[in-house]
Structure formats: structure tokens, C-alpha cells
Enzyme design. Structure first.
Site, short mmCIF file in Angstrom:
data_model
loop_
_atom_site.label_atom_id
_atom_site.label_comp_id
_atom_site.label_asym_id
_atom_site.label_seq_id
_atom_site.Cartn_x
_atom_site.Cartn_y
_atom_site.Cartn_z
N CYS A 42 -17.11 23.67 10.37
CA CYS A 42 -17.50 22.60 9.44
C CYS A 42 -18.76 22.99 8.67
O CYS A 42 -18.88 22.71 7.48
CB CYS A 42 -17.69 21.30 10.21
SG CYS A 42 -18.69 21.49 11.68
N PHE B 241 -11.38 25.95 4.05
CA PHE B 241 -11.47 26.20 5.50
C PHE B 241 -10.85 27.56 5.81
O PHE B 241 -9.78 27.68 6.40
CB PHE B 241 -10.77 25.06 6.24
CG PHE B 241 -11.53 24.63 7.47
CD1 PHE B 241 -12.87 24.31 7.40
CD2 PHE B 241 -10.91 24.55 8.71
CE1 PHE B 241 -13.59 23.92 8.53
CE2 PHE B 241 -11.60 24.16 9.85
CZ PHE B 241 -12.95 23.85 9.75
N ASN C 10 -10.75 23.88 15.60
CA ASN C 10 -11.56 25.03 15.16
C ASN C 10 -12.60 25.48 16.19
O ASN C 10 -12.83 26.68 16.36
CB ASN C 10 -12.20 24.75 13.79
CG ASN C 10 -13.25 23.69 13.84
OD1 ASN C 10 -13.16 22.75 14.64
ND2 ASN C 10 -14.26 23.81 13.02
N GLU D 224 -23.77 13.90 16.58
CA GLU D 224 -23.52 14.51 17.88
C GLU D 224 -24.87 15.05 18.35
O GLU D 224 -25.78 15.26 17.55
CB GLU D 224 -22.59 15.74 17.76
CG GLU D 224 -21.33 15.54 16.96
CD GLU D 224 -20.12 15.16 17.81
OE1 GLU D 224 -20.31 14.52 18.88
OE2 GLU D 224 -19.01 15.47 17.38
N GLU E 135 -17.23 12.70 12.42
CA GLU E 135 -17.83 14.01 12.10
C GLU E 135 -16.81 14.73 11.24
O GLU E 135 -15.80 15.24 11.74
CB GLU E 135 -18.11 14.79 13.40
CG GLU E 135 -19.03 14.08 14.38
CD GLU E 135 -20.45 13.89 13.86
OE1 GLU E 135 -20.84 14.59 12.91
OE2 GLU E 135 -21.17 13.03 14.39
P1 NAD Z 1 -7.60 17.24 11.15
O1 NAD Z 1 -8.25 16.08 10.50
O2 NAD Z 1 -6.29 17.68 10.62
O3 NAD Z 1 -7.34 16.95 12.71
C1 NAD Z 1 -8.38 16.56 13.58
C2 NAD Z 1 -7.80 15.79 14.74
O4 NAD Z 1 -7.24 14.57 14.24
C3 NAD Z 1 -6.68 16.50 15.48
O5 NAD Z 1 -6.75 16.20 16.86
C4 NAD Z 1 -5.43 15.86 14.88
O6 NAD Z 1 -4.29 15.91 15.73
C5 NAD Z 1 -5.91 14.44 14.67
N1 NAD Z 1 -5.15 13.71 13.63
C6 NAD Z 1 -4.43 14.22 12.60
N2 NAD Z 1 -3.89 13.22 11.88
C7 NAD Z 1 -4.28 12.07 12.47
C8 NAD Z 1 -4.04 10.69 12.19
N3 NAD Z 1 -3.30 10.32 11.14
N4 NAD Z 1 -4.61 9.76 12.99
C9 NAD Z 1 -5.39 10.13 14.03
N5 NAD Z 1 -5.64 11.41 14.36
C10 NAD Z 1 -5.09 12.36 13.58
O7 NAD Z 1 -8.67 18.41 11.16
P2 NAD Z 1 -8.49 19.90 11.65
O8 NAD Z 1 -7.68 20.66 10.67
O9 NAD Z 1 -8.07 19.90 13.08
O10 NAD Z 1 -10.03 20.40 11.60
C11 NAD Z 1 -10.65 20.86 10.44
C12 NAD Z 1 -11.55 19.81 9.84
O11 NAD Z 1 -12.49 19.33 10.81
C13 NAD Z 1 -12.40 20.39 8.72
O12 NAD Z 1 -12.47 19.46 7.66
C14 NAD Z 1 -13.78 20.55 9.37
O13 NAD Z 1 -14.86 20.58 8.46
C15 NAD Z 1 -13.81 19.36 10.26
N6 NAD Z 1 -14.80 19.54 11.32
C16 NAD Z 1 -15.95 18.79 11.29
C17 NAD Z 1 -16.93 18.98 12.27
C18 NAD Z 1 -18.20 18.17 12.28
O14 NAD Z 1 -18.88 18.17 13.31
N7 NAD Z 1 -18.55 17.50 11.21
C19 NAD Z 1 -16.74 19.93 13.26
C20 NAD Z 1 -15.56 20.68 13.25
C21 NAD Z 1 -14.59 20.48 12.27
#
Ligand code: NAD
Length: 460
Positions: free
Chosen positions: A262, A366, A130, A441, A228
Site C-alpha cells: 500500500c 499495484f 499482499n 493500525e 486501511e
Molecule cells: P481487495 O479489496 O480486493 O481485497 C481485500 C479483502 O477484501 C480480501 O480479503 C477480499 O476477499 C475482501 N473482499 C473483496 N470483495 C469484498 C466485498 N465485496 N465485501 C467484503 N470483502 C471483500 O484488495 P486486495 O487486492 O486483496 O489488496 C490490495 C489493496 O489493499 C491495495 O489497494 C492496497 O493498497 C490495499 N492495502 C492497504 C493497506 C493499508 O494499510 N492501507 C495495506 C495493504 C494493502
């Protein structure tokens, strides 16, 4: 190989290697080989490399922003800001590299008591799609400034900007082994990083469900975990709030990045005495937003990043309506005409009279959906804001000092904004409480997370 597509029209943007467990093992091994060199590098030299990388990134911001928009979908203007945000984070850490000294004390009983701070070693990061550039900056800035080396896994659907940013760091003089990117799926590369026995910390940003899975896999290795995770930020609009500023804040805080941040505003609670005019103003402003391909001039909001995610967003809107837990005031449909049909677009959607227990309030939506509810007392609004498993951010819109004092103390969130939302300067910690995560962070705090204290007692 993985294909990377533009979510605005499905066109092919590029390919990346589908990384394997062997790629992770190789990267970790070479990362350790580079560690002694990098950790022994004078902090001022580390700082020079980070400053120089930031300058190169700023020089190429046009090209980098185009790439970010093409693979992620966001409007070009937002990409330009995000690329500048990456550079700013590097500059911040470059400016404090070397400032974290140890501690010293003397006691007659124990002698000289010293605390050294040393880098951890090889640190890993897993990041989402994102805000790929900014989040890469949040991870690499403090890790590299502290003298650690890093293996980073970008998201499978938006890895290209991260690769280009790493190239800028190399051009600035960062040895390639000090920061290595392993592209690929979460299931293969992400899990290999989580279960690796020779990685000292793993900083993960993504969904709560993925983060808890990563934590489970990583637990036996006892690596330091920074998580995060998702958020469902509440915005509380009090009766004395500036109505125009609050409505503008709600629209930009929700529809920025197509609602895929997020800390996007995901629930709005408005004092019942100003509810109607607030909602009308939000509607007026939202209806002026222009939606389209992020590369086109004047576009305010791009597509949802994938069609699967758009389906999830639409499902939560429909469930809320079907359960009689809220109404759609504008938006709430999948466009099936014109150029919007080509991509995974979803219009800015405003829902009113939403039950705080409705699916659009309980889950992290989202995408560009703004559910609004009324409240009678600030205490009720704070209770509703806190009635979620998330605790990333929250904002209160008022100029009343007592209310500000109450809300900043009582809101369960890692960050509380007053008369603003979604602004994240690199100088202060950012992260969540409850299911929104562990650790922070940004700021000096993030640098400390990547250093280990060692106690030394000298009996003279
Ligand atoms: P996601 O959890 O699907 O993926 C995040 C990362 O994890 C990607 O690189 C993905 O390839 C990897 N991943 C997926 N499955 C995995 C597994 N089983 N084991 C290890 N790694 C794995 O999230 P997304 O759809 O890419 O991002 C959206 C989410 O991220 C939302 O929930 C958002 O709120 C959160 N987010 C949080 C912050 C924060 O700072 N708190 C910032 C940005 C986004």
C-alpha cells in the site's frame, strides 16, 4: 473448496474451505461465548500468550516463510522479514497489554469522575493478500491485547499463512474461540461480516472501491469501522539529496514485494537539476534486480500475485504511453520466454517524463512500475504529490531543515518519511487520510480503537 496456487508457476499450494454466511454466524456466536472469559483474563496472562506465540512463530519462521512465498510469490528473504514482523507486532502489544488505564478527576459539583476503558466485544477483520502475515499481526495484536475476541477473514488467494499463524497462537494457549478464521470469498464471507448486527468493530484492509462497498453495507449496523485502503505514495527528491541513497530508496521502495505494498513509492518527483543522473542511477540499480520464483536463491523480485492484476498494471503503462503522457525507459512488457512465462511476472518498469495526470500516476498501480517526473520548486512538487485522492504515505529526500519542515506540514498523508520510505515500526500509528482510509493500525492508538470509554460519576 478454494484452491490456492503459487503465482510463480501456477502449482497447487493447498485448499481452503469456501466459507458461508452460516460459518460467519457460528463464528460470531462462539466468539461472544468466549468474550467474557478472554476479557476477564488478567492482562498479564494475555501478554504471556502473545509473547509465547511470537516465540513459537520465530522458531518456525523458516517453514512459515516458505508457505508465505509459495502462496503469495514474494522472495523468501521478504517472507522471512514479514514473519518476523508478525512476531514483533505481537511482542509489542504483549509489552503494552494492561498499560492503558482509565482516567480520574474530582469536582465539587459532580463528585468522582472516572473513565473506564473496556474491550468492545467481538471484532472482525478482513485482510488482503499482499502482506497477509504482517497485516494479520496489525489486526490481531491490539484486538486480543485489549481483551476482545476476533473473527478474521483472510484473502481468498493467500489464506494459508494466516491459518498457520493462528495455529501458533492456539499452541501458545489462545483459546480457539477467541480468534476464529473464516476463509472464503469477499462477496460471501466479507459481506456477511460487514452486515452482521452483532459485531462491534470491523477493520478492513484492501482496495478503496472494496472498502467503500464494505462501509456502505456496514453503515446500518453502526459497527465501528477502520478502513486501511490504497495509496499512491509520492517520493520527492530535492537537489541536495544524496543521489545514491535516493536512487536506492526508489528501487527498494517501489520493487519490494513486486510493487504490491500500500505504501510502495508509486510516483517520483525529482528536482529538474538532478533528474537525469537520478534516473540513470535508478535504471542501473533496477536492471540488476533478479526476477524469478521467490523460492529460488538470489531472487530479488517475484511475480505479480495474479495474472488479472498483471493485466491491469500493463494496461495502465500502455495507456500512459498511448496517450503520450510518458515513456518506458526499461521494462513495460509481459515476459513470454523461459521460466518467467510460467508465472504472472512483470519486469521492474521505469517510466520517465510522466505527466502527473497520466493513468500510471492517477490510479494506484499495484505492481512494479515507477513513474518519474521533474519539478522546479518544492512547492510545485508538494502540489503534485497532493493532487490525488489518496493520502497514505509520502517521502521527501533532503537535508534542508526548512524544506523538511515545509514538506512534513504540507504533505497530505498519514505518514511522512524523510530520507527513507516504506518503514513501518509497530510503535507508531499507521494509516491514511482522504480516500486512503479511516483510523490507524499500530501503536497505542490502535489499542485505544479497540476499547470503549465508559464514564462513571459518583456522588459521594
Ligand atoms: P481487495 O479489496 O480486493 O481485497 C481485500 C479483502 O477484501 C480480501 O480479503 C477480499 O476477499 C475482501 N473482499 C473483496 N470483495 C469484498 C466485498 N465485496 N465485501 C467484503 N470483502 C471483500 O484488495 P486486495 O487486492 O486483496 O489488496 C490490495 C489493496 O489493499 C491495495 O489497494 C492496497 O493498497 C490495499 N492495502 C492497504 C493497506 C493499508 O494499510 N492501507 C495495506 C495493504 C494493502
Amino acid at each position: 473448496m478454494f484452491e490456492v496456487h503459487n503465482p510463480a508457476d501456477g502449482s497447487l499450494v493447498g485448499h481452503v474451505h469456501a466459507g458461508t454466511e452460516d460459518d460467519v454466524n457460528d463464528a460470531v456466536r462462539t466468539s461472544w461465548e468466549a468474550f467474557s472469559l478472554w476479557s476477564d483474563t488478567d492482562p498479564l496472562d494475555r501478554s504471556r500468550i502473545l509473547f509465547s506465540a511470537a516465540r513459537l512463530v520465530r522458531e518456525d519462521k523458516k517453514e512459515l516463510s516458505l508457505l508465505l512465498t509459495r502462496e503469495q510469490g514474494k522472495p523468501l528473504r521478504e517472507s522471512v522479514n514479514e514473519i518476523a514482523g508478525f512476531a514483533r507486532v505481537l511482542e509489542y502489544y504483549a509489552s503494552i497489554t494492561g498499560t492503558l488505564q482509565g482516567d480520574y478527576g474530582y469536582s465539587k459539583n459532580y463528585g468522582h469522575m472516572m473513565v473506564m476503558r473496556q474491550p468492545l466485544g467481538v471484532c472482525a477483520a478482513i485482510i488482503p493478500w499482499n502482506m497477509p502475515a504482517l497485516i494479520m499481526g496489525w489486526k490481531t495484536g491490539p484486538v486480543l491485547a485489549a481483551g476482545n475476541t476476533m473473527v478474521l477473514k483472510p484473502s481468498a488467494t493467500a489464506p494459508l499463512t494466516c491459518i498457520a499463524l493462528a495455529e501458533h497462537l492456539y499452541r501458545a494457549g489462545l483459546p480457539k474461540q477467541v480468534l476464529q478464521l473464516v476463509t472464503g470469498s469477499g462477496r460471501v464471507v466479507g459481506q456477511a461480516l460487514a452486515r452482521h448486527n452483532n459485531i462491534r468493530s470491523l477493520s478492513f484492509t484492501g482496495a478503496v472501491s472494496t472498502g467503500t462497498g464494505v462501509a456502505e453495507i456496514a453503515a446500518p449496523t453502526l459497527k465501528k469501522l477502520i478502513l486501511e485502503l490504497g495509496g499512491s505514495d509520492a517520493m520527492i527528491v530535492c537537489k541536495d539529496a544524496d543521489p545514491y541513497a535516493a536512487a536506492k530508496g526508489a528501487v527498494s521502495g517501489r520493487f519490494f514485494n513486486c510493487g504490491q505494498t500500500c505504501t510502495s513509492i508509486k510516483r517520483v518527483f525529482v528536482d529538474s537539476t538532478v533528474y537525469e543522473p537520478f534516473v540513470q542511477k535508478v535504471r542501473e540499480l533496477a536492471e540488476t534486480l533478479s526476477i524469478g520464483n521467490g523460492l529460488s536463491d538470489g531472487v530479488d523480485m517475484g511475480p505479480v500475485h495474479t495474472s488479472g492484476q498483471r493485466k491491469d498494471v500493463h494496461f495502465l503503462v500502455q495507456e500512459t504511453v498511448n496517450n503520450d503522457q510518458g515513456k518506458v525507459l526499461s521494462g513495460g512488457y509481459i515476459p513470454d520466454t523461459g521460466s518467467l512465462k510460467e508465472g504472472s511476472f512483470y519486469p521492474p518498469t521505469i517510466m520517465t517524463g510522466v505527466d502527473p495526470d497520466a493513468p500510471v500516476m492517477k490510479e494506484e498501480v499495484f505492481g512494479p512500475v515507477l513513474p518519474v517526473s521533474a519539478f522546479d520548486t518544492v512547492a510545485d512538487a508538494i502540489d503534485m504529490a497532493n493532487a490525488t485522492r489518496f493520502g497514505l504515505g509520502a517521502s521527501i529526500w533532503t537535508h534542508d531543515m526548512r524544506t523538511i519542515s515545509q514538506a512534513t506540514r504540507e504533505l497530505d498523508a498519514g505518514i511522512v518519511w524523510v530520507n527513507q520510505h516504506l518503514r513501518i515500526p509497530p510503535e507508531v500509528p499507521f494509516g491514511g487520510v482522504k480516500s486512503s482510509g479511516l483510523g490507524r493500525e499500530n501503536g497505542r492508538y490502535a489499542l485505544l480503537q479497540y476499547l470503549e470509554e465508559k464514564t462513571i460519576l459518583i456522588n459521594p
